[in-house]
Design a protein around this motif. Structure first.
Motif, PDB file in Angstrom:
ATOM      1  N   GLY A  69       0.822  -1.217   0.000  1.00  0.00           N
ATOM      2  CA  GLY A  69       0.000   0.000   0.000  1.00  0.00           C
ATOM      3  C   GLY A  69       0.848   1.255   0.000  1.00  0.00           C
ATOM      4  N   VAL A  70       2.031   1.171  -0.591  1.00  0.00           N
ATOM      5  CA  VAL A  70       2.977   2.302  -0.545  1.00  0.00           C
ATOM      6  C   VAL A  70       2.468   3.512  -1.322  1.00  0.00           C
ATOM      7  N   THR A  71       1.609   3.293  -2.314  1.00  0.00           N
ATOM      8  CA  THR A  71       1.109   4.417  -3.120  1.00  0.00           C
ATOM      9  C   THR A  71      -0.047   5.156  -2.446  1.00  0.00           C
ATOM     10  N   GLY A  72      -0.536   4.614  -1.332  1.00  0.00           N
ATOM     11  CA  GLY A  72      -1.702   5.206  -0.657  1.00  0.00           C
ATOM     12  C   GLY A  72      -1.304   6.388   0.217  1.00  0.00           C
ATOM     13  N   GLN A  73      -2.320   6.987   0.841  1.00  0.00           N
ATOM     14  CA  GLN A  73      -2.067   8.131   1.737  1.00  0.00           C
ATOM     15  C   GLN A  73      -1.035   7.765   2.801  1.00  0.00           C
ATOM     16  N   ASP A  74      -1.307   6.705   3.563  1.00  0.00           N
ATOM     17  CA  ASP A  74      -0.434   6.355   4.687  1.00  0.00           C
ATOM     18  C   ASP A  74       0.912   5.827   4.208  1.00  0.00           C
ATOM     19  N   GLU A 100       1.341   9.425  -7.808  1.00  0.00           N
ATOM     20  CA  GLU A 100       1.513  10.833  -7.479  1.00  0.00           C
ATOM     21  C   GLU A 100       2.079  11.050  -6.069  1.00  0.00           C
ATOM     22  N   ARG A 101       1.578  10.254  -5.107  1.00  0.00           N
ATOM     23  CA  ARG A 101       1.957  10.515  -3.710  1.00  0.00           C
ATOM     24  C   ARG A 101       3.412  10.149  -3.405  1.00  0.00           C
ATOM     25  N   ILE A 102       4.003   9.289  -4.239  1.00  0.00           N
ATOM     26  CA  ILE A 102       5.386   8.882  -3.945  1.00  0.00           C
ATOM     27  C   ILE A 102       6.354   9.309  -5.059  1.00  0.00           C
ATOM     28  N   ILE A 118      -5.166  -0.152  15.756  1.00  0.00           N
ATOM     29  CA  ILE A 118      -6.596   0.104  15.490  1.00  0.00           C
ATOM     30  C   ILE A 118      -6.731   1.611  15.297  1.00  0.00           C
ATOM     31  N   LEU A 119      -6.540   2.027  14.041  1.00  0.00           N
ATOM     32  CA  LEU A 119      -6.468   3.458  13.779  1.00  0.00           C
ATOM     33  C   LEU A 119      -7.851   4.047  13.478  1.00  0.00           C
ATOM     34  N   PHE A 120      -8.122   5.174  14.113  1.00  0.00           N
ATOM     35  CA  PHE A 120      -9.328   5.941  13.798  1.00  0.00           C
ATOM     36  C   PHE A 120      -9.026   6.792  12.562  1.00  0.00           C
ATOM     37  N   ASN A 121     -10.061   7.402  12.008  1.00  0.00           N
ATOM     38  CA  ASN A 121      -9.894   8.118  10.727  1.00  0.00           C
ATOM     39  C   ASN A 121      -8.743   9.118  10.790  1.00  0.00           C
ATOM     40  N   HIS A 122      -7.910   9.063   9.771  1.00  0.00           N
ATOM     41  CA  HIS A 122      -6.851  10.069   9.677  1.00  0.00           C
ATOM     42  C   HIS A 122      -6.782  10.568   8.244  1.00  0.00           C
TER      43      HIS A 122
HETATM   44  P1  NAP Z   1      -5.486   4.237   0.586  1.00  0.00           P
HETATM   45  O1  NAP Z   1      -5.007   5.635   0.370  1.00  0.00           O
HETATM   46  O2  NAP Z   1      -6.780   3.809  -0.015  1.00  0.00           O
HETATM   47  O3  NAP Z   1      -4.324   3.244   0.086  1.00  0.00           O
HETATM   48  C1  NAP Z   1      -4.558   1.872  -0.084  1.00  0.00           C
HETATM   49  C2  NAP Z   1      -3.332   1.244  -0.693  1.00  0.00           C
HETATM   50  O4  NAP Z   1      -3.564  -0.161  -0.890  1.00  0.00           O
HETATM   51  C3  NAP Z   1      -2.945   1.812  -2.080  1.00  0.00           C
HETATM   52  O5  NAP Z   1      -1.560   1.893  -2.175  1.00  0.00           O
HETATM   53  C4  NAP Z   1      -3.485   0.746  -3.023  1.00  0.00           C
HETATM   54  O6  NAP Z   1      -2.814   0.699  -4.256  1.00  0.00           O
HETATM   55  C5  NAP Z   1      -3.158  -0.504  -2.205  1.00  0.00           C
HETATM   56  N1  NAP Z   1      -3.869  -1.691  -2.691  1.00  0.00           N
HETATM   57  C6  NAP Z   1      -5.219  -1.881  -2.784  1.00  0.00           C
HETATM   58  N2  NAP Z   1      -5.471  -3.112  -3.283  1.00  0.00           N
HETATM   59  C7  NAP Z   1      -4.271  -3.703  -3.511  1.00  0.00           C
HETATM   60  C8  NAP Z   1      -3.876  -4.964  -4.034  1.00  0.00           C
HETATM   61  N3  NAP Z   1      -4.778  -5.876  -4.433  1.00  0.00           N
HETATM   62  N4  NAP Z   1      -2.552  -5.231  -4.105  1.00  0.00           N
HETATM   63  C9  NAP Z   1      -1.621  -4.322  -3.737  1.00  0.00           C
HETATM   64  N5  NAP Z   1      -1.940  -3.098  -3.252  1.00  0.00           N
HETATM   65  C10 NAP Z   1      -3.248  -2.800  -3.140  1.00  0.00           C
HETATM   66  O7  NAP Z   1      -5.592   3.916   2.153  1.00  0.00           O
HETATM   67  P2  NAP Z   1      -4.936   4.689   3.397  1.00  0.00           P
HETATM   68  O8  NAP Z   1      -5.868   5.735   3.855  1.00  0.00           O
HETATM   69  O9  NAP Z   1      -3.523   5.029   3.093  1.00  0.00           O
HETATM   70  O10 NAP Z   1      -5.006   3.539   4.501  1.00  0.00           O
HETATM   71  C11 NAP Z   1      -3.943   2.595   4.661  1.00  0.00           C
HETATM   72  C12 NAP Z   1      -4.450   1.373   5.387  1.00  0.00           C
HETATM   73  O11 NAP Z   1      -4.965   1.749   6.663  1.00  0.00           O
HETATM   74  C13 NAP Z   1      -5.597   0.632   4.702  1.00  0.00           C
HETATM   75  O12 NAP Z   1      -5.429  -0.740   4.979  1.00  0.00           O
HETATM   76  C14 NAP Z   1      -6.849   1.159   5.398  1.00  0.00           C
HETATM   77  O13 NAP Z   1      -7.878   0.190   5.324  1.00  0.00           O
HETATM   78  C15 NAP Z   1      -6.323   1.338   6.804  1.00  0.00           C
HETATM   79  N6  NAP Z   1      -6.959   2.371   7.598  1.00  0.00           N
HETATM   80  C16 NAP Z   1      -7.044   3.646   7.143  1.00  0.00           C
HETATM   81  C17 NAP Z   1      -7.597   4.638   7.952  1.00  0.00           C
HETATM   82  C18 NAP Z   1      -7.706   6.058   7.485  1.00  0.00           C
HETATM   83  O14 NAP Z   1      -8.458   6.822   8.113  1.00  0.00           O
HETATM   84  N7  NAP Z   1      -6.976   6.469   6.465  1.00  0.00           N
HETATM   85  C19 NAP Z   1      -8.037   4.305   9.244  1.00  0.00           C
HETATM   86  C20 NAP Z   1      -7.916   2.989   9.684  1.00  0.00           C
HETATM   87  C21 NAP Z   1      -7.351   2.035   8.869  1.00  0.00           C
HETATM   88  P3  NAP Z   1      -3.294   1.596  -5.520  1.00  0.00           P
HETATM   89  O15 NAP Z   1      -2.689   2.947  -5.309  1.00  0.00           O
HETATM   90  O16 NAP Z   1      -2.743   0.856  -6.656  1.00  0.00           O
HETATM   91  O17 NAP Z   1      -4.800   1.623  -5.477  1.00  0.00           O
END
Ligand code: NAP
Ligand code: GDD
Length: 365
Positions: free
Chosen positions: A10-15, A43-45, A179-183
């Motif tokens: 999930g390196v491309t995601g927000q966190d 974009e994010r990385i 157990i993370l709350f919304n960020h």
């Molecule tokens: P996010 O921005 O939606 O990022 C999700 C990441 O997972 C992206 O890099 C995505 O890749 C990757 N991904 C999805 N399906 C995949 C697959 N089949 N194989 C490989 N990579 C895959 O989420 P986030 O907000 O950063 O959250 C990170 C984690 O924390 C998630 O597990 C989320 O459920 C959990 N969480 C988030 C929050 C919050 O408030 N943000 C709170 C509690 C828990 P692509 O870029 O290719 O889509």
């Protein structure tokens, strides 16, 4: 530990993007998993690519073989499993995919560690969620609050939570859940409610959008800043014993309050009138062209089949045991930084980016 090698799913995601920056600053060799898509969305990385200690590899949470091979090649000392189908509404539309990635995906990562005999040298962090509390049985929620998942996403994440606990107990692995709350942040996906609001406030203030349609304005969340939360992921793996932690600010606000404050930062004062589906946000102060206009409307399209409406975390354990400060970025600072970012972004987009017809279709989320 001399050898600091992190593998982030999930390196491309927000966190994932903030965590990569954080770990690179700490001197880690950082490896990230990306998946193939028809458009290259990194974009994010983008600013990290090309750095000598930052490496990207193709793999997929649905493909055990790719995970086993990669873990064997990288031999990480810490895995941060952040990859997920992370949108709650989407989990109602694609429940099987969500279960595969968010539930079985966690098992695949743990098994990749075992298959490569790295149980004693590789710690695992699992991105768990306050959604586990779902139809809440206690307010505020702490590590002992019973779970009551209330969406396909939350049910899948519950499996992830329990399989991590199971591997910790069965195989003595150092694996834990945060157990993370919304960020949120200026890098938050545009279909989550906070970013949807800050972008719309910026566009409406700059004459590029007419209205914002939202779902349940009464929904309550404990919103923190993503940049502060990734530090906690790391702290959880540095703790002497593997344990699960609630990460939250301990402060709760409604979607309505978030909307009100975001519009204020964009120079617009709203008055909310009406109730439920008939509630509206009318402009009472701001640019002359907007005074008296309805800028926010409620649409049934954005209601969920079951909605989690009262999340409020108690971060006492994280404060005491990890020394983490939940008050580093306040709610007010978070909203301000997101709106300031989006005001600049929208200004740079030019007139072509005007959203002429406000879309109430479910695709907007
Ligand atoms: P996010 O921005 O939606 O990022 C999700 C990441 O997972 C992206 O890099 C995505 O890749 C990757 N991904 C999805 N399906 C995949 C697959 N089949 N194989 C490989 N990579 C895959 O989420 P986030 O907000 O950063 O959250 C990170 C984690 O924390 C998630 O597990 C989320 O459920 C959990 N969480 C988030 C929050 C919050 O408030 N943000 C709170 C509690 C828990 P692509 O870029 O290719 O889509
Ligand atoms: N997305 C969205 N769009 N949500 C809306 C809208 C809207 O137009 N209007 C009201 N909401 C309400 C939702 O019904 C929900 O109660 C709340 O706003 C927050 O929705 P999201 O921002 O989509 O986030 P979430 O709380 O469902 O899920 C996020 O946080 C979880 C942690 O509690 C995601 O990041 C999950 O991955 C994460 O686990």
């Amino acid at each position: 530990m001399d050898n600091k090698i992190a593998l982030i799913t999930g390196v491309t995601g927000q966190d994932g993007s903030y965590l990569s920056e954080f770990l690179l600053d700490k001197g880690y060799e950082v490896h990230g998993i990306i998946r193939r898509s028809s458009v290259d969305y990194r974009e994010r990385i983008a600013h990290l690519e090309g750095q000598p200690h930052f490496h990207l590899h193709y793999a997929d949470m649905g493909d055990s073989m790719s995970l086993v091979k990669l873990v064997g090649m990288v031999k990480p000392t810490e895995i941060y499993n952040l990859a997920a189908q992370s949108h709650v509404q989407v989990s109602f539309d694609a429940p099987e995919f969500t279960a595969d990635v968010d539930a079985v995906g966690v098992l695949r990562v743990l098994e990749a560690v075992r298959t490569n005999h790295l149980e004693k040298t590789c710690k695992v962090y699992q991105a768990s969620t306050s959604e586990l509390y779902g139809k809440v049985e206690e307010v505020p929620q702490n590590e002992n609050t019973p779970f009551h998942p209330y969406s396909p996403y939350a049910v899948a994440k519950l499996y992830g939570f329990w399989i991590v606990k199971e591997y910790r107990e069965a195989y003595d692995m150092f694996c834990c859940s945060g157990i993370l709350f919304n960020h949120e942040s200026e890098r938050r996906g545009e279909t989550f409610v906070t970013r949807k609001i800050t972008l719309a406030a910026a566009r409406i203030a700059q004459g590029k959008q007419e209205k914002l349609f939202l779902g349940n304005l009464d929904s309550l969340r404990d919103w923190g800043y993503a940049k502060d939360y990734v530090e906690c992921m790391w702290l959880i793996l540095q703790h002497e014993t593997p344990e699960d932690f609630v990460i939250a600010t301990g402060v709760q606000h409604s979607v309505r309050e978030f909307t009100d404050l975001a519009f204020r930062h964009a120079g617009i004062e709203l008055r909310f009138e009406g109730e439920g589906i008939n509630e509206k946000g009318v402009c009472v102060k701001g640019p002359d062209s907007l005074i008296g206009k309805t800028l926010v409307e409620v649409s049934e399209d954005f209601y969920r089949p079951t909605d989690v409406v009262n999340l409020w975390g108690d971060p006492t354990k994280a404060k005491a045991k990890l020394g983490w400060n939940p008050a580093k970025t306040t709610f007010e600072q978070l909203v301000k930084l997101m709106v300031e970012h989006d005001m600049a972004k929208v200004a740079s987009e030019g007139a072509a980016a005007k959203v002429t017809l406000p879309n109430t279709s479910k695709r907007e989320l």
